[in-house]
Design a protein around this motif. Structure first.
Motif, PDB file in Angstrom:
ATOM      1  N   ILE A   1      46.333 -12.701   1.128  1.00  0.00           N
ATOM      2  CA  ILE A   1      45.251 -12.582   2.108  1.00  0.00           C
ATOM      3  C   ILE A   1      44.939 -13.941   2.733  1.00  0.00           C
ATOM      4  O   ILE A   1      44.787 -14.053   3.963  1.00  0.00           O
ATOM      5  CB  ILE A   1      43.993 -11.975   1.461  1.00  0.00           C
ATOM      6  CG1 ILE A   1      44.265 -10.535   1.043  1.00  0.00           C
ATOM      7  CG2 ILE A   1      42.798 -12.043   2.424  1.00  0.00           C
ATOM      8  CD1 ILE A   1      43.129  -9.893   0.262  1.00  0.00           C
ATOM      9  N   TYR A   2      44.862 -14.970   1.904  1.00  0.00           N
ATOM     10  CA  TYR A   2      44.545 -16.301   2.432  1.00  0.00           C
ATOM     11  C   TYR A   2      45.631 -16.759   3.410  1.00  0.00           C
ATOM     12  O   TYR A   2      45.337 -17.270   4.493  1.00  0.00           O
ATOM     13  CB  TYR A   2      44.408 -17.297   1.280  1.00  0.00           C
ATOM     14  CG  TYR A   2      43.964 -18.668   1.692  1.00  0.00           C
ATOM     15  CD1 TYR A   2      42.625 -18.952   1.935  1.00  0.00           C
ATOM     16  CD2 TYR A   2      44.884 -19.710   1.840  1.00  0.00           C
ATOM     17  CE1 TYR A   2      42.211 -20.221   2.309  1.00  0.00           C
ATOM     18  CE2 TYR A   2      44.487 -20.974   2.214  1.00  0.00           C
ATOM     19  CZ  TYR A   2      43.142 -21.221   2.447  1.00  0.00           C
ATOM     20  OH  TYR A   2      42.745 -22.478   2.825  1.00  0.00           O
ATOM     21  N   ARG A   3      46.871 -16.561   3.019  1.00  0.00           N
ATOM     22  CA  ARG A   3      47.993 -16.930   3.900  1.00  0.00           C
ATOM     23  C   ARG A   3      47.882 -16.189   5.244  1.00  0.00           C
ATOM     24  O   ARG A   3      48.108 -16.766   6.314  1.00  0.00           O
ATOM     25  CB  ARG A   3      49.316 -16.580   3.214  1.00  0.00           C
ATOM     26  CG  ARG A   3      50.566 -16.841   4.049  1.00  0.00           C
ATOM     27  CD  ARG A   3      51.787 -16.262   3.355  1.00  0.00           C
ATOM     28  NE  ARG A   3      52.023 -16.901   2.073  1.00  0.00           N
ATOM     29  CZ  ARG A   3      52.824 -17.961   1.911  1.00  0.00           C
ATOM     30  NH1 ARG A   3      53.477 -18.459   2.950  1.00  0.00           N
ATOM     31  NH2 ARG A   3      52.999 -18.476   0.720  1.00  0.00           N
TER      32      ARG A   3
ATOM     33  N   SER B   1      37.473 -11.040   1.822  1.00  0.00           N
ATOM     34  CA  SER B   1      37.651 -12.465   2.101  1.00  0.00           C
ATOM     35  C   SER B   1      37.069 -12.740   3.480  1.00  0.00           C
ATOM     36  O   SER B   1      36.945 -11.828   4.307  1.00  0.00           O
ATOM     37  CB  SER B   1      39.133 -12.858   2.064  1.00  0.00           C
ATOM     38  OG  SER B   1      39.298 -14.255   2.217  1.00  0.00           O
ATOM     39  N   GLY B   2      36.706 -13.985   3.717  1.00  0.00           N
ATOM     40  CA  GLY B   2      36.146 -14.353   5.013  1.00  0.00           C
ATOM     41  C   GLY B   2      36.449 -15.800   5.347  1.00  0.00           C
ATOM     42  O   GLY B   2      36.583 -16.639   4.442  1.00  0.00           O
ATOM     43  N   SER B   3      36.580 -16.090   6.629  1.00  0.00           N
ATOM     44  CA  SER B   3      36.948 -17.441   7.047  1.00  0.00           C
ATOM     45  C   SER B   3      36.529 -17.642   8.495  1.00  0.00           C
ATOM     46  O   SER B   3      36.129 -16.696   9.175  1.00  0.00           O
ATOM     47  CB  SER B   3      38.461 -17.649   6.908  1.00  0.00           C
ATOM     48  OG  SER B   3      39.155 -16.799   7.808  1.00  0.00           O
TER      49      SER B   3
ATOM     50  N   MET C   1      29.630 -11.474   0.209  1.00  0.00           N
ATOM     51  CA  MET C   1      30.922 -11.722  -0.437  1.00  0.00           C
ATOM     52  C   MET C   1      30.975 -13.145  -1.000  1.00  0.00           C
ATOM     53  O   MET C   1      31.416 -13.361  -2.146  1.00  0.00           O
ATOM     54  CB  MET C   1      32.046 -11.503   0.581  1.00  0.00           C
ATOM     55  CG  MET C   1      33.459 -11.711   0.049  1.00  0.00           C
ATOM     56  SD  MET C   1      34.013 -13.446   0.064  1.00  0.00           S
ATOM     57  CE  MET C   1      33.935 -13.811   1.821  1.00  0.00           C
ATOM     58  N   GLU C   2      30.521 -14.143  -0.224  1.00  0.00           N
ATOM     59  CA  GLU C   2      30.534 -15.532  -0.686  1.00  0.00           C
ATOM     60  C   GLU C   2      29.668 -15.692  -1.938  1.00  0.00           C
ATOM     61  O   GLU C   2      30.041 -16.412  -2.881  1.00  0.00           O
ATOM     62  CB  GLU C   2      30.027 -16.455   0.417  1.00  0.00           C
ATOM     63  CG  GLU C   2      30.931 -16.553   1.651  1.00  0.00           C
ATOM     64  CD  GLU C   2      32.097 -17.496   1.449  1.00  0.00           C
ATOM     65  OE1 GLU C   2      32.160 -18.173   0.396  1.00  0.00           O
ATOM     66  OE2 GLU C   2      32.959 -17.561   2.352  1.00  0.00           O
ATOM     67  N   GLU C   3      28.536 -15.041  -1.955  1.00  0.00           N
ATOM     68  CA  GLU C   3      27.657 -15.136  -3.121  1.00  0.00           C
ATOM     69  C   GLU C   3      28.299 -14.486  -4.344  1.00  0.00           C
ATOM     70  O   GLU C   3      28.135 -14.971  -5.475  1.00  0.00           O
ATOM     71  CB  GLU C   3      26.307 -14.507  -2.803  1.00  0.00           C
ATOM     72  CG  GLU C   3      25.512 -15.317  -1.782  1.00  0.00           C
ATOM     73  CD  GLU C   3      24.181 -14.705  -1.417  1.00  0.00           C
ATOM     74  OE1 GLU C   3      23.363 -15.411  -0.795  1.00  0.00           O
ATOM     75  OE2 GLU C   3      23.960 -13.506  -1.747  1.00  0.00           O
ATOM     76  N   ALA C   4      29.045 -13.409  -4.141  1.00  0.00           N
ATOM     77  CA  ALA C   4      29.750 -12.772  -5.255  1.00  0.00           C
ATOM     78  C   ALA C   4      30.834 -13.682  -5.806  1.00  0.00           C
ATOM     79  O   ALA C   4      31.074 -13.721  -7.019  1.00  0.00           O
ATOM     80  CB  ALA C   4      30.345 -11.441  -4.803  1.00  0.00           C
ATOM     81  N   VAL C   5      31.502 -14.431  -4.918  1.00  0.00           N
ATOM     82  CA  VAL C   5      32.572 -15.335  -5.351  1.00  0.00           C
ATOM     83  C   VAL C   5      32.008 -16.534  -6.097  1.00  0.00           C
ATOM     84  O   VAL C   5      32.501 -16.920  -7.168  1.00  0.00           O
ATOM     85  CB  VAL C   5      33.402 -15.801  -4.138  1.00  0.00           C
ATOM     86  CG1 VAL C   5      34.343 -16.947  -4.533  1.00  0.00           C
ATOM     87  CG2 VAL C   5      34.205 -14.641  -3.558  1.00  0.00           C
ATOM     88  N   TRP C   6      30.974 -17.164  -5.529  1.00  0.00           N
ATOM     89  CA  TRP C   6      30.501 -18.462  -6.035  1.00  0.00           C
ATOM     90  C   TRP C   6      29.295 -18.367  -6.949  1.00  0.00           C
ATOM     91  O   TRP C   6      28.991 -19.325  -7.674  1.00  0.00           O
ATOM     92  CB  TRP C   6      30.192 -19.389  -4.855  1.00  0.00           C
ATOM     93  CG  TRP C   6      31.398 -19.674  -4.023  1.00  0.00           C
ATOM     94  CD1 TRP C   6      31.683 -19.175  -2.784  1.00  0.00           C
ATOM     95  CD2 TRP C   6      32.510 -20.492  -4.377  1.00  0.00           C
ATOM     96  NE1 TRP C   6      32.895 -19.637  -2.341  1.00  0.00           N
ATOM     97  CE2 TRP C   6      33.431 -20.450  -3.299  1.00  0.00           C
ATOM     98  CE3 TRP C   6      32.822 -21.273  -5.492  1.00  0.00           C
ATOM     99  CZ2 TRP C   6      34.636 -21.157  -3.318  1.00  0.00           C
ATOM    100  CZ3 TRP C   6      34.029 -21.970  -5.508  1.00  0.00           C
ATOM    101  CH2 TRP C   6      34.916 -21.900  -4.434  1.00  0.00           C
ATOM    102  N   GLY C   7      28.571 -17.260  -6.921  1.00  0.00           N
ATOM    103  CA  GLY C   7      27.438 -17.106  -7.811  1.00  0.00           C
ATOM    104  C   GLY C   7      26.226 -17.945  -7.453  1.00  0.00           C
ATOM    105  O   GLY C   7      25.357 -18.164  -8.307  1.00  0.00           O
TER     106      GLY C   7
ATOM    107  N   THR D   1      37.896 -15.620  -1.492  1.00  0.00           N
ATOM    108  CA  THR D   1      38.406 -14.262  -1.697  1.00  0.00           C
ATOM    109  C   THR D   1      37.895 -13.724  -3.029  1.00  0.00           C
ATOM    110  O   THR D   1      37.861 -14.449  -4.032  1.00  0.00           O
ATOM    111  CB  THR D   1      39.947 -14.261  -1.700  1.00  0.00           C
ATOM    112  OG1 THR D   1      40.420 -14.835  -0.469  1.00  0.00           O
ATOM    113  CG2 THR D   1      40.505 -12.859  -1.853  1.00  0.00           C
ATOM    114  N   LEU D   2      37.483 -12.470  -3.037  1.00  0.00           N
ATOM    115  CA  LEU D   2      37.040 -11.851  -4.287  1.00  0.00           C
ATOM    116  C   LEU D   2      38.144 -11.944  -5.342  1.00  0.00           C
ATOM    117  O   LEU D   2      39.331 -11.769  -5.028  1.00  0.00           O
ATOM    118  CB  LEU D   2      36.675 -10.385  -4.049  1.00  0.00           C
ATOM    119  CG  LEU D   2      35.443 -10.128  -3.177  1.00  0.00           C
ATOM    120  CD1 LEU D   2      35.288  -8.627  -2.923  1.00  0.00           C
ATOM    121  CD2 LEU D   2      34.181 -10.692  -3.814  1.00  0.00           C
ATOM    122  N   PRO D   3      37.785 -12.223  -6.596  1.00  0.00           N
ATOM    123  CA  PRO D   3      38.809 -12.474  -7.633  1.00  0.00           C
ATOM    124  C   PRO D   3      39.869 -11.387  -7.736  1.00  0.00           C
ATOM    125  O   PRO D   3      41.061 -11.669  -7.889  1.00  0.00           O
ATOM    126  CB  PRO D   3      37.980 -12.579  -8.919  1.00  0.00           C
ATOM    127  CG  PRO D   3      36.634 -13.038  -8.461  1.00  0.00           C
ATOM    128  CD  PRO D   3      36.413 -12.397  -7.120  1.00  0.00           C
TER     129      PRO D   3
END
Length: 266
Positions: free
Chosen positions: A213-215, A184-186, A145-151, A204-206
């Motif tokens: 979700i973040y909240r 999303s992950g944290s 998921m992180e790699e999908a968000v940040w590339g 979080t995925l776009p």
């Protein structure tokens, strides 16, 4: 410059952070820790370094301290970060770091809030569930998921979190999932022997942003901290997350700048 809260309450939060967090070596998290005069030097399991300045040096003494760290990491052929707070003394510390070859990266905002005020109910949106995880398979899903968000590759993440979960300053990893998809992950780290826990991640995925979700992840982790008796939550926030954290009630109390030194040719 990021605007800061200079109220008595915010200054009291910062003073507690200085006493309890900045003045402690903390956990090695799979690496090593050394004290060199007013510096705490950490080397992670990947070999890169982190320098935490305790204050008190000036003039030639400070220049020699900086030069000795460059020599140390030059021999290791590894990069190192000097974590600078904009209220650190002396005032010319950034100039001395820059003159020695350290390059400032993007500033971050240190925000602190009280756990009791952040731990209220804030359920995730319909169709999304929060789950605490420890297994390698779930940490690999978080990496994807992180790699999908940040590339960019996050190969380091599963190993780092595996160590953090059982560290002296342990962590809890929380995923937000929609069905079998990690959206999303944290994670949260608990600083043993202090009143502080810290929040990390929250990417979080776009297509899932703007739904709360973040909240919800912040509130969930605040409840975890409350269950363990912690008083404060601390975040080093990027500009992207600073606004929402401030709206949730965390106070912006300081600006930090990572000064990075890299070996020649790196």
């Amino acid at each position: 410059m990021i605007p800061l809260d200079t109220s008595p309450r915010a200054l009291a939060f910062r003073a507690a952070y200085d006493r309890q967090i900045r003045q402690r070596p903390g956990s090695a998290n799979g690496g090593t820790i050394d004290r060199i005069g007013p510096l705490v030097r950490k080397i992670g399991f990947d070999g890169d370094g982190l320098l935490l300045y305790q204050g008190g040096a000036s003039g030639g003494e400070l220049d020699e301290l900086i030069a000795s760290q460059i020599e140390h990491f030059g021999k290791l052929d590894r990069q190192v970060e000097w974590k600078y707070y904009t209220y650190d003394e002396p005032a010319d510390l950034p100039d001395r770091l820059a003159a020695a070859g350290f390059v400032p990266d993007e500033p971050e905002c240190l925000l602190i809030g009280e756990v009791a005020e952040l731990a209220g109910e804030s359920p995730p949106p319909e169709g999304v569930t929060l789950r605490e995880v420890t297994g390698r398979a779930d940490l690999e899903r978080m990496r994807a998921m992180e790699e999908a968000v940040w590339g960019v590759p996050h190969d380091w993440l599963p190993d780092a979190l595996t160590r953090a979960i059982t560290d002296d300053d342990p962590a809890t990893v929380v995923l937000a999932e929609a069905g079998d998809q990690v959206v999303s992950g944290s994670w949260i780290r608990y600083y043993t022997g202090t009143e502080f826990a810290s929040l990390w991640g929250g990417s979080t995925l776009p297509e899932w942003r703007g739904r709360g979700i973040y909240r919800s992840l912040v509130a969930h982790r605040a409840r975890l901290a409350a269950e363990r008796g912690y008083r404060y939550l601390q975040v080093d926030a990027s500009p992207d997350s600073r606004g929402i954290l401030a709206r949730l009630g965390l106070l912006p109390v300081a600006v930090t700048v990572p000064y990075i030194w890299r070996p020649r040719g790196d």
